[in-house]
Design a protein around this motif. Structure first.
Motif, PDB file in Angstrom:
ATOM      1  N   ASP A  93       0.832  -1.208   0.000  1.00  0.00           N
ATOM      2  CA  ASP A  93       0.000   0.000   0.000  1.00  0.00           C
ATOM      3  C   ASP A  93       0.865   1.256   0.000  1.00  0.00           C
ATOM      4  OD1 ASP A  93      -2.384  -1.415  -0.067  1.00  0.00           O
ATOM      5  OD2 ASP A  93      -2.762  -1.218   2.100  1.00  0.00           O
ATOM      6  N   ALA A  94       1.936   1.258   0.795  1.00  0.00           N
ATOM      7  CA  ALA A  94       2.831   2.418   0.849  1.00  0.00           C
ATOM      8  C   ALA A  94       3.527   2.617  -0.497  1.00  0.00           C
ATOM      9  CB  ALA A  94       3.860   2.246   1.972  1.00  0.00           C
ATOM     10  N   GLU A  95       3.909   1.536  -1.126  1.00  0.00           N
ATOM     11  CA  GLU A  95       4.553   1.617  -2.440  1.00  0.00           C
ATOM     12  C   GLU A  95       3.567   2.153  -3.474  1.00  0.00           C
ATOM     13  OE1 GLU A  95       7.625   1.170  -5.334  1.00  0.00           O
ATOM     14  OE2 GLU A  95       7.601   1.386  -3.176  1.00  0.00           O
ATOM     15  N   ILE A  96       2.322   1.712  -3.417  1.00  0.00           N
ATOM     16  CA  ILE A  96       1.292   2.217  -4.334  1.00  0.00           C
ATOM     17  C   ILE A  96       1.115   3.718  -4.131  1.00  0.00           C
ATOM     18  CG2 ILE A  96      -1.195   2.184  -4.844  1.00  0.00           C
ATOM     19  CD1 ILE A  96      -1.072  -0.877  -4.269  1.00  0.00           C
ATOM     20  N   ALA A  97       1.043   4.167  -2.895  1.00  0.00           N
ATOM     21  CA  ALA A  97       0.888   5.599  -2.605  1.00  0.00           C
ATOM     22  C   ALA A  97       2.074   6.387  -3.156  1.00  0.00           C
ATOM     23  CB  ALA A  97       0.754   5.821  -1.097  1.00  0.00           C
ATOM     24  N   ARG A  98       3.283   5.839  -3.002  1.00  0.00           N
ATOM     25  CA  ARG A  98       4.475   6.504  -3.524  1.00  0.00           C
ATOM     26  C   ARG A  98       4.413   6.590  -5.043  1.00  0.00           C
ATOM     27  NH1 ARG A  98       8.789   5.800  -6.069  1.00  0.00           N
ATOM     28  NH2 ARG A  98       8.624   3.561  -6.293  1.00  0.00           N
ATOM     29  N   LEU A  99       3.978   5.519  -5.693  1.00  0.00           N
ATOM     30  CA  LEU A  99       3.873   5.517  -7.152  1.00  0.00           C
ATOM     31  C   LEU A  99       2.801   6.491  -7.645  1.00  0.00           C
ATOM     32  CD1 LEU A  99       4.281   1.700  -7.841  1.00  0.00           C
ATOM     33  CD2 LEU A  99       5.878   3.524  -8.481  1.00  0.00           C
ATOM     34  N   VAL A 100       1.682   6.576  -6.939  1.00  0.00           N
ATOM     35  CA  VAL A 100       0.633   7.519  -7.309  1.00  0.00           C
ATOM     36  C   VAL A 100       1.167   8.953  -7.208  1.00  0.00           C
ATOM     37  CG1 VAL A 100      -1.605   8.477  -6.575  1.00  0.00           C
ATOM     38  CG2 VAL A 100      -1.312   5.999  -6.783  1.00  0.00           C
ATOM     39  N   GLU A 101       1.920   9.232  -6.160  1.00  0.00           N
ATOM     40  CA  GLU A 101       2.524  10.557  -5.994  1.00  0.00           C
ATOM     41  C   GLU A 101       3.511  10.851  -7.124  1.00  0.00           C
ATOM     42  OE1 GLU A 101       5.451  12.583  -2.768  1.00  0.00           O
ATOM     43  OE2 GLU A 101       3.704  11.524  -1.951  1.00  0.00           O
ATOM     44  N   ALA A 102       4.318   9.861  -7.478  1.00  0.00           N
ATOM     45  CA  ALA A 102       5.285  10.042  -8.566  1.00  0.00           C
ATOM     46  C   ALA A 102       4.560  10.268  -9.893  1.00  0.00           C
ATOM     47  CB  ALA A 102       6.208   8.824  -8.657  1.00  0.00           C
TER      48      ALA A 102
END
Length: 129
Positions: A93-102
């Protein structure tokens, strides 16, 4: 069954199956000639291992949750697997959030580039002599 047959039945390369065994995810017996032999149950296990890899788990994490499958009646093992799987889901989930931000940051740059392209396309082309 030998490694080639397990590979054929699961769609997993022999190289990957050897890697799974090196990581302690899969077990085999050895013939006198040193060839690996697998039980029919290993087909299902390889399928589970593939699903766990596809979910983004590392071989280390997979090795820690597989005992839950092997001893499903042991509450301590099941609880430990539950905690590990939840921790991995939180990591994903944290990785998904980081990717969405990127992706959002990239969208801003793409929009700026698109505006710049439109300005350049509207300007007359300078001819060199």
């Amino acid at each position: 069954m030998r490694i080639g047959e397990l590979s054929q039945r699961t769609g997993v390369s022999s190289r990957s199956l050897r890697y799974y065994e090196e990581q302690g995810l899969l077990t085999s017996t050895r013939s006198e000639a040193g060839q690996r032999h697998y039980s029919d149950a290993e087909v299902e296990r390889v399928s589970l291992i593939r699903q766990l890899f596809e979910a983004g788990l590392s071989s280390r994490v997979i090795a820690s949750v597989l005992p839950c499958v092997e001893t499903p009646g042991d509450l301590a093992v099941v609880e430990e697997a539950f905690v590990t799987m939840n921790r991995e889901r939180d990591r994903i989930d944290a990785e998904i959030a980081r990717l969405v931000e990127a992706r959002g940051a990239l969208d801003v740059v793409i929009e700026a580039n698109d505006r710049h392209r439109k300005v350049l396309a509207a300007e007359p082309v300078a001819r060199s002599a």
